[in-house]
Design a protein around this motif. Structure first.
Motif, PDB file in Angstrom:
ATOM      1  N   ASP A  41       0.830  -1.207   0.000  1.00  0.00           N
ATOM      2  CA  ASP A  41       0.000   0.000   0.000  1.00  0.00           C
ATOM      3  C   ASP A  41       0.865   1.257   0.000  1.00  0.00           C
ATOM      4  O   ASP A  41       0.587   2.226  -0.718  1.00  0.00           O
ATOM      5  CB  ASP A  41      -0.942   0.016   1.210  1.00  0.00           C
ATOM      6  N   TYR A  42       1.935   1.246   0.788  1.00  0.00           N
ATOM      7  CA  TYR A  42       2.846   2.392   0.881  1.00  0.00           C
ATOM      8  C   TYR A  42       3.534   2.638  -0.462  1.00  0.00           C
ATOM      9  O   TYR A  42       3.635   3.770  -0.924  1.00  0.00           O
ATOM     10  CB  TYR A  42       3.875   2.136   1.978  1.00  0.00           C
ATOM     11  N   VAL A  43       4.000   1.565  -1.086  1.00  0.00           N
ATOM     12  CA  VAL A  43       4.700   1.666  -2.374  1.00  0.00           C
ATOM     13  C   VAL A  43       3.761   2.212  -3.454  1.00  0.00           C
ATOM     14  O   VAL A  43       4.143   3.092  -4.232  1.00  0.00           O
ATOM     15  CB  VAL A  43       5.290   0.294  -2.768  1.00  0.00           C
ATOM     16  N   ILE A  44       2.542   1.709  -3.499  1.00  0.00           N
ATOM     17  CA  ILE A  44       1.568   2.182  -4.498  1.00  0.00           C
ATOM     18  C   ILE A  44       1.209   3.647  -4.245  1.00  0.00           C
ATOM     19  O   ILE A  44       1.222   4.463  -5.163  1.00  0.00           O
ATOM     20  CB  ILE A  44       0.313   1.291  -4.487  1.00  0.00           C
ATOM     21  N   LYS A  45       0.890   3.984  -3.004  1.00  0.00           N
ATOM     22  CA  LYS A  45       0.500   5.356  -2.656  1.00  0.00           C
ATOM     23  C   LYS A  45       1.595   6.364  -3.015  1.00  0.00           C
ATOM     24  O   LYS A  45       1.314   7.462  -3.486  1.00  0.00           O
ATOM     25  CB  LYS A  45       0.191   5.440  -1.165  1.00  0.00           C
ATOM     26  N   ASN A  46       2.854   5.975  -2.810  1.00  0.00           N
ATOM     27  CA  ASN A  46       3.978   6.881  -3.027  1.00  0.00           C
ATOM     28  C   ASN A  46       4.678   6.679  -4.365  1.00  0.00           C
ATOM     29  O   ASN A  46       5.711   7.279  -4.616  1.00  0.00           O
ATOM     30  CB  ASN A  46       4.961   6.761  -1.862  1.00  0.00           C
ATOM     31  N   LYS A  47       4.110   5.800  -5.227  1.00  0.00           N
ATOM     32  CA  LYS A  47       4.651   5.535  -6.570  1.00  0.00           C
ATOM     33  C   LYS A  47       6.157   5.226  -6.531  1.00  0.00           C
ATOM     34  O   LYS A  47       6.962   5.851  -7.209  1.00  0.00           O
ATOM     35  CB  LYS A  47       4.372   6.722  -7.497  1.00  0.00           C
ATOM     36  N   ILE A  48       6.510   4.230  -5.744  1.00  0.00           N
ATOM     37  CA  ILE A  48       7.915   3.917  -5.483  1.00  0.00           C
ATOM     38  C   ILE A  48       8.419   2.784  -6.373  1.00  0.00           C
ATOM     39  O   ILE A  48       7.754   1.763  -6.535  1.00  0.00           O
ATOM     40  CB  ILE A  48       8.105   3.533  -4.002  1.00  0.00           C
ATOM     41  N   SER A  49       9.599   2.972  -6.934  1.00  0.00           N
ATOM     42  CA  SER A  49      10.439   1.904  -7.448  1.00  0.00           C
ATOM     43  C   SER A  49      11.681   1.930  -6.576  1.00  0.00           C
ATOM     44  O   SER A  49      12.308   2.986  -6.426  1.00  0.00           O
ATOM     45  CB  SER A  49      10.845   2.151  -8.902  1.00  0.00           C
ATOM     46  N   GLY A  50      12.025   0.808  -5.974  1.00  0.00           N
ATOM     47  CA  GLY A  50      13.169   0.837  -5.073  1.00  0.00           C
ATOM     48  C   GLY A  50      13.484  -0.525  -4.499  1.00  0.00           C
ATOM     49  O   GLY A  50      13.022  -1.560  -4.983  1.00  0.00           O
ATOM     50  N   VAL A  51      14.290  -0.478  -3.432  1.00  0.00           N
ATOM     51  CA  VAL A  51      14.704  -1.690  -2.739  1.00  0.00           C
ATOM     52  C   VAL A  51      14.559  -1.484  -1.235  1.00  0.00           C
ATOM     53  O   VAL A  51      14.590  -0.365  -0.741  1.00  0.00           O
ATOM     54  CB  VAL A  51      16.163  -2.083  -3.078  1.00  0.00           C
ATOM     55  N   VAL A  52      14.411  -2.591  -0.534  1.00  0.00           N
ATOM     56  CA  VAL A  52      14.370  -2.557   0.923  1.00  0.00           C
ATOM     57  C   VAL A  52      15.802  -2.493   1.438  1.00  0.00           C
ATOM     58  O   VAL A  52      16.624  -3.342   1.082  1.00  0.00           O
ATOM     59  CB  VAL A  52      13.671  -3.814   1.481  1.00  0.00           C
ATOM     60  N   LEU A  53      16.097  -1.479   2.239  1.00  0.00           N
ATOM     61  CA  LEU A  53      17.416  -1.421   2.882  1.00  0.00           C
ATOM     62  C   LEU A  53      17.434  -2.301   4.120  1.00  0.00           C
ATOM     63  O   LEU A  53      18.376  -3.031   4.355  1.00  0.00           O
ATOM     64  CB  LEU A  53      17.763   0.018   3.277  1.00  0.00           C
ATOM     65  N   CYS A  54      16.371  -2.193   4.925  1.00  0.00           N
ATOM     66  CA  CYS A  54      16.281  -3.039   6.110  1.00  0.00           C
ATOM     67  C   CYS A  54      14.876  -3.014   6.681  1.00  0.00           C
ATOM     68  O   CYS A  54      14.081  -2.127   6.371  1.00  0.00           O
ATOM     69  CB  CYS A  54      17.292  -2.627   7.176  1.00  0.00           C
ATOM     70  N   CYS A  55      14.602  -3.984   7.507  1.00  0.00           N
ATOM     71  CA  CYS A  55      13.373  -4.041   8.287  1.00  0.00           C
ATOM     72  C   CYS A  55      13.735  -4.694   9.609  1.00  0.00           C
ATOM     73  O   CYS A  55      14.274  -5.803   9.629  1.00  0.00           O
ATOM     74  CB  CYS A  55      12.288  -4.841   7.567  1.00  0.00           C
ATOM     75  N   VAL A  56      13.459  -3.993  10.691  1.00  0.00           N
ATOM     76  CA  VAL A  56      13.716  -4.502  12.031  1.00  0.00           C
ATOM     77  C   VAL A  56      12.386  -4.568  12.754  1.00  0.00           C
ATOM     78  O   VAL A  56      11.628  -3.595  12.750  1.00  0.00           O
ATOM     79  CB  VAL A  56      14.688  -3.578  12.792  1.00  0.00           C
ATOM     80  N   GLY A  57      12.081  -5.709  13.357  1.00  0.00           N
ATOM     81  CA  GLY A  57      10.827  -5.815  14.083  1.00  0.00           C
ATOM     82  C   GLY A  57      10.512  -7.239  14.451  1.00  0.00           C
ATOM     83  O   GLY A  57      11.380  -8.116  14.454  1.00  0.00           O
ATOM     84  N   SER A  58       9.221  -7.450  14.756  1.00  0.00           N
ATOM     85  CA  SER A  58       8.801  -8.776  15.185  1.00  0.00           C
ATOM     86  C   SER A  58       7.414  -9.087  14.660  1.00  0.00           C
ATOM     87  O   SER A  58       6.636  -8.195  14.324  1.00  0.00           O
ATOM     88  CB  SER A  58       8.817  -8.866  16.713  1.00  0.00           C
ATOM     89  N   LEU A  59       7.127 -10.395  14.589  1.00  0.00           N
ATOM     90  CA  LEU A  59       5.840 -10.883  14.089  1.00  0.00           C
ATOM     91  C   LEU A  59       5.181 -11.778  15.130  1.00  0.00           C
ATOM     92  O   LEU A  59       5.870 -12.470  15.894  1.00  0.00           O
ATOM     93  CB  LEU A  59       6.042 -11.703  12.806  1.00  0.00           C
ATOM     94  N   SER A  60       3.844 -11.781  15.097  1.00  0.00           N
ATOM     95  CA  SER A  60       3.080 -12.728  15.915  1.00  0.00           C
ATOM     96  C   SER A  60       2.527 -13.854  15.047  1.00  0.00           C
ATOM     97  O   SER A  60       2.077 -14.868  15.564  1.00  0.00           O
ATOM     98  CB  SER A  60       1.935 -12.018  16.637  1.00  0.00           C
ATOM     99  N   LYS A  61       2.545 -13.653  13.740  1.00  0.00           N
ATOM    100  CA  LYS A  61       2.143 -14.704  12.798  1.00  0.00           C
ATOM    101  C   LYS A  61       3.051 -14.621  11.583  1.00  0.00           C
ATOM    102  O   LYS A  61       3.303 -13.543  11.053  1.00  0.00           O
ATOM    103  CB  LYS A  61       0.694 -14.548  12.363  1.00  0.00           C
ATOM    104  N   LEU A  62       3.522 -15.772  11.151  1.00  0.00           N
ATOM    105  CA  LEU A  62       4.406 -15.878   9.996  1.00  0.00           C
ATOM    106  C   LEU A  62       3.677 -16.602   8.873  1.00  0.00           C
ATOM    107  O   LEU A  62       3.076 -17.657   9.087  1.00  0.00           O
ATOM    108  CB  LEU A  62       5.663 -16.658  10.384  1.00  0.00           C
ATOM    109  N   THR A  63       3.721 -16.020   7.674  1.00  0.00           N
ATOM    110  CA  THR A  63       3.173 -16.663   6.474  1.00  0.00           C
ATOM    111  C   THR A  63       4.163 -16.439   5.342  1.00  0.00           C
ATOM    112  O   THR A  63       4.353 -15.304   4.894  1.00  0.00           O
ATOM    113  CB  THR A  63       1.796 -16.077   6.100  1.00  0.00           C
TER     114      THR A  63
END
Length: 129
Positions: free
Chosen positions: A19-41
């Motif tokens: 949703d963020y990428v579409i809203k902001n019309k982004i072409s790019g790459v992920v530099l990093c993501c730090v966090g946690s999940l309660s469900k993995l898929t």
């Protein structure tokens, strides 16, 4: 150019990034993501099997390409014992506490995703702006 944002508990990691990428019309790459999940898929390496599990997972690796046509992201997580599993990010990865996401946005090229008959998937196509 860079951009960063934070996702909160209960949000769907892939859906929010798309949703963020579409809203902001982004072409790019992920530099990093730090966090946690309660469900993995995730989709596993065979390209067919979906692995789903509820629990507590730390995101230990996160990489991918971003386009308005879709995101292609791989994730690795560690469980409460330090066991690690990874694969292709699917909808249904639910944030536990937070996800801090940093992106590198491309300005000279545009990423598109187009169906590739050989692979059977929408694959990356790189175009000059």
């Amino acid at each position: 150019m860079y951009n960063a944002f934070r996702l909160k508990k209960g949000m769907d990691l892939k859906k929010e990034i798309e949703d963020y990428v579409i809203k902001n019309k982004i072409s790019g790459v992920v530099l990093c993501c730090v966090g946690s999940l309660s469900k993995l898929t995730i989709r596993l390496a065979d390209g067919k099997s979906i692995f789903e599990k509820d629990g507590e997972f730390e995101i230990v690796s996160f990489t991918g390409t971003l386009s308005e046509d879709g995101v292609h992201i791989h994730i690795s997580v560690a469980d409460e014992f330090g066991n690690t599993i990874g694969g292709h990010l699917k909808n249904g990865c639910i944030i536990n506490t937070t996800a801090e996401i940093c992106l590198f946005i491309l300005t000279d090229i545009k990423f598109k995703r187009e169906f590739d008959e050989e692979t059977g998937y929408d694959e990356l196509v790189v175009k000059k702006n």
